[in-house]
Scaffold this motif. Sequence first.
Motif, short mmCIF file in Angstrom:
data_model
loop_
_atom_site.label_atom_id
_atom_site.label_comp_id
_atom_site.label_asym_id
_atom_site.label_seq_id
_atom_site.Cartn_x
_atom_site.Cartn_y
_atom_site.Cartn_z
N UNK A 1 0.87 -1.18 0.00
CA UNK A 1 0.00 0.00 0.00
C UNK A 1 0.90 1.22 0.00
N UNK A 2 0.76 2.02 -1.02
CA UNK A 2 1.62 3.20 -1.20
C UNK A 2 3.10 2.80 -1.20
N UNK A 3 3.38 1.65 -1.82
CA UNK A 3 4.75 1.18 -1.94
C UNK A 3 5.31 0.49 -0.71
N UNK A 4 4.55 0.42 0.36
CA UNK A 4 5.02 -0.21 1.60
C UNK A 4 4.37 -1.58 1.76
N UNK A 5 5.17 -2.60 2.08
CA UNK A 5 4.65 -3.94 2.30
C UNK A 5 3.79 -3.94 3.57
N UNK A 6 2.54 -4.39 3.42
CA UNK A 6 1.63 -4.37 4.58
C UNK A 6 1.09 -5.74 4.96
N UNK A 7 1.14 -6.69 4.03
CA UNK A 7 0.59 -8.01 4.34
C UNK A 7 1.21 -9.05 3.42
N UNK A 8 1.05 -10.30 3.83
CA UNK A 8 1.49 -11.42 2.99
C UNK A 8 0.41 -12.48 3.03
N UNK A 9 0.12 -13.05 1.87
CA UNK A 9 -0.86 -14.12 1.77
C UNK A 9 -0.07 -15.41 1.56
N UNK A 10 -0.28 -16.38 2.48
CA UNK A 10 0.43 -17.66 2.39
C UNK A 10 -0.57 -18.80 2.52
N UNK A 11 -0.15 -19.99 2.12
CA UNK A 11 -0.97 -21.18 2.23
C UNK A 11 -1.27 -21.46 3.71
N UNK A 12 -2.48 -21.94 4.00
CA UNK A 12 -2.89 -22.17 5.38
C UNK A 12 -2.00 -23.20 6.08
N UNK A 13 -1.53 -24.20 5.34
CA UNK A 13 -0.64 -25.20 5.94
C UNK A 13 0.66 -24.56 6.40
#
Length: 85
Positions: free
Chosen positions: A29-41
């Motif tokens: 968001x606005x060039x800043x890393x705010x989250x990561x989506x990973x596999x539930x396992x």
Amino acid sequence: MHWQVQEAKQRFSEVLRAAEAGEPQIVTKHGEEIAVVIDITEYRRLRGEQIGLMEYLRADPVDDIDLDAEIDRPREQPRDIDLAG
């Protein structure tokens, strides 16, 4: 892969497919890393949670194994063993 929030929202299914395939997806968001989506396992592994056998099997733990690989086994007959003796 990095996604801007708006693009991640528009292509959410693609984000999820990549995460499920084991590729963490970073949202910015606005060039800043705010989250990561990973596999539930992977998430549960990182949290130190135990998973059940069925969930483990559903996660396809042998996905990276070549099941069509040739297995080289010896063809000679087993040796004779005297069990009376």
